[in-house]
Design a protein around this motif. Structure first.
Motif, PDB file in Angstrom:
ATOM      1  N   ASP A 197       3.741  -1.278  -7.795  1.00  8.31           N
ATOM      2  CA  ASP A 197       2.318  -1.134  -8.114  1.00  8.31           C
ATOM      3  C   ASP A 197       2.128   0.101  -8.994  1.00  8.31           C
ATOM      4  O   ASP A 197       1.909   1.207  -8.510  1.00  8.31           O
ATOM      5  CB  ASP A 197       1.517  -1.009  -6.818  1.00  8.31           C
ATOM      6  CG  ASP A 197       0.012  -1.012  -7.072  1.00  8.31           C
ATOM      7  OD1 ASP A 197      -0.398  -1.075  -8.252  1.00  8.31           O
ATOM      8  OD2 ASP A 197      -0.755  -0.953  -6.093  1.00  8.31           O
ATOM      9  N   ALA A 230      -0.297   0.973 -10.924  1.00  8.94           N
ATOM     10  CA  ALA A 230      -1.628   1.575 -10.847  1.00  8.94           C
ATOM     11  C   ALA A 230      -1.719   2.580  -9.703  1.00  8.94           C
ATOM     12  O   ALA A 230      -2.391   3.614  -9.820  1.00  8.94           O
ATOM     13  CB  ALA A 230      -2.686   0.487 -10.682  1.00  8.94           C
ATOM     14  N   SER A 231      -1.057   2.289  -8.592  1.00  9.92           N
ATOM     15  CA  SER A 231      -1.120   3.171  -7.422  1.00  9.92           C
ATOM     16  C   SER A 231      -0.020   4.225  -7.399  1.00  9.92           C
ATOM     17  O   SER A 231      -0.243   5.361  -6.988  1.00  9.92           O
ATOM     18  CB  SER A 231      -1.033   2.336  -6.135  1.00  9.92           C
ATOM     19  OG  SER A 231      -2.120   1.450  -6.029  1.00  9.92           O
ATOM     20  N   PHE A 232       1.191   3.834  -7.842  1.00  7.94           N
ATOM     21  CA  PHE A 232       2.351   4.704  -7.684  1.00  7.94           C
ATOM     22  C   PHE A 232       2.771   5.416  -8.966  1.00  7.94           C
ATOM     23  O   PHE A 232       3.619   6.301  -8.923  1.00  7.94           O
ATOM     24  CB  PHE A 232       3.550   3.902  -7.167  1.00  7.94           C
ATOM     25  CG  PHE A 232       3.302   3.129  -5.910  1.00  7.94           C
ATOM     26  CD1 PHE A 232       2.435   3.594  -4.936  1.00  7.94           C
ATOM     27  CD2 PHE A 232       3.945   1.916  -5.686  1.00  7.94           C
ATOM     28  CE1 PHE A 232       2.211   2.882  -3.767  1.00  7.94           C
ATOM     29  CE2 PHE A 232       3.724   1.188  -4.522  1.00  7.94           C
ATOM     30  CZ  PHE A 232       2.850   1.674  -3.566  1.00  7.94           C
ATOM     31  N   GLU A 256       0.811  -1.216   0.000  1.00  9.34           N
ATOM     32  CA  GLU A 256       0.000   0.000   0.000  1.00  9.34           C
ATOM     33  C   GLU A 256       0.844   1.265   0.000  1.00  9.34           C
ATOM     34  O   GLU A 256       0.355   2.334  -0.323  1.00  9.34           O
ATOM     35  CB  GLU A 256      -0.927  -0.007   1.223  1.00  9.34           C
ATOM     36  CG  GLU A 256      -1.982  -1.110   1.179  1.00  9.34           C
ATOM     37  CD  GLU A 256      -2.895  -1.075   2.384  1.00  9.34           C
ATOM     38  OE1 GLU A 256      -2.678  -0.208   3.258  1.00  9.34           O
ATOM     39  OE2 GLU A 256      -3.815  -1.885   2.452  1.00  9.34           O
ATOM     40  N   SER A 257       2.102   1.155   0.377  1.00  9.40           N
ATOM     41  CA  SER A 257       2.974   2.322   0.395  1.00  9.40           C
ATOM     42  C   SER A 257       4.359   1.928  -0.112  1.00  9.40           C
ATOM     43  O   SER A 257       4.741   0.760  -0.083  1.00  9.40           O
ATOM     44  CB  SER A 257       3.081   2.902   1.812  1.00  9.40           C
ATOM     45  OG  SER A 257       3.592   1.939   2.708  1.00  9.40           O
TER      46      SER A 257
END
Length: 205
Positions: free
Chosen positions: A191, A193-195, A70-71
């Motif tokens: 990731d 898509a997130s980062f 997540e991070s």
């Protein structure tokens, strides 16, 4: 309030009882044949430590984590490859994840593939960090390359030819290094898509 666990390491860089996964991880990740297990109480851990490894223990198989987090792990480097065509001229590099500062760059090499470059980039990063005595994580956005590193074998179907002799020399060296060395570094899936794009991206899409 988090629950404290106690980790028994029967076989690892250092054996004993550890009170955090981070301490335990340093002893077992990348250590061939590591044997360890967590226990809910210190007494159970002490009893287990004084006996032979029990059923249900964990045997370390891989340091590769294919599940995006997540991070972003700050203490890390990021690697990536680029290839013009398939096959075509291929190159790869590694950078500091947070700053984007380039720490190595190889190529271009003729008649390569992107997957080979991604594989070589991860191993190059691991080898460089090993020489520096660093346990920093390595980010890659290639599941194929991560799987090849986990298997310690480049899974390319590319055929050797006079143009890519150097690439296959690098593959041979990478496979040899993986099969003859251990490392504490985690290999993490970036990731996108997130980062966003991985910091080592060549920006040629």
């Amino acid at each position: 309030m988090p629950t404290t666990k106690f980790y028994v390491v029967w076989k690892g860089r250092t054996t004993g009882i550890f009170t955090s996964w981070e301490e335990c991880r340093r002893q077992v990740i990348g250590f061939k044949g590591a044997i360890y297990k967590s226990f809910p109480t210190e007494q159970e851990a002490r009893t287990a430590m004084s006996t032979k490894p029990t059923l249900g223990l964990t045997k370390q198989r891989s340091s590769v984590d294919k599940t995006p987090a997540e991070s972003i792990v700050a203490d890390s480097i990021a690697v990536d490859a680029a290839c013009s065509g398939n096959p075509g001229p291929m190159e790869y590099r590694g950078v500091e994840t947070l700053t984007g500062k380039e720490i190595f760059r190889e190529g271009p090499f003729e008649n390569g593939t992107n997957n080979i470059g991604e594989f070589l980039a991860i191993v190059h990063g691991l080898e460089l960090l090993s020489r520096r005595g660093s346990s920093m994580a390595v980010y890659s956005d290639s599941l194929n390359a991560m799987l090849w590193v986990e298997r310690k074998k480049c899974g390319t179907k590319l055929k050797p030819c006079s143009e890519n002799d150097r690439i296959f020399e690098l593959i041979k060296h990478a496979e040899y290094w993986l099969n003859n060395n251990t490392y504490p570094n985690r290999i993490l899936k970036w990731d996108t898509a997130s980062f966003g794009e991985i910091p080592a991206d060549f920006g040629r899409k």
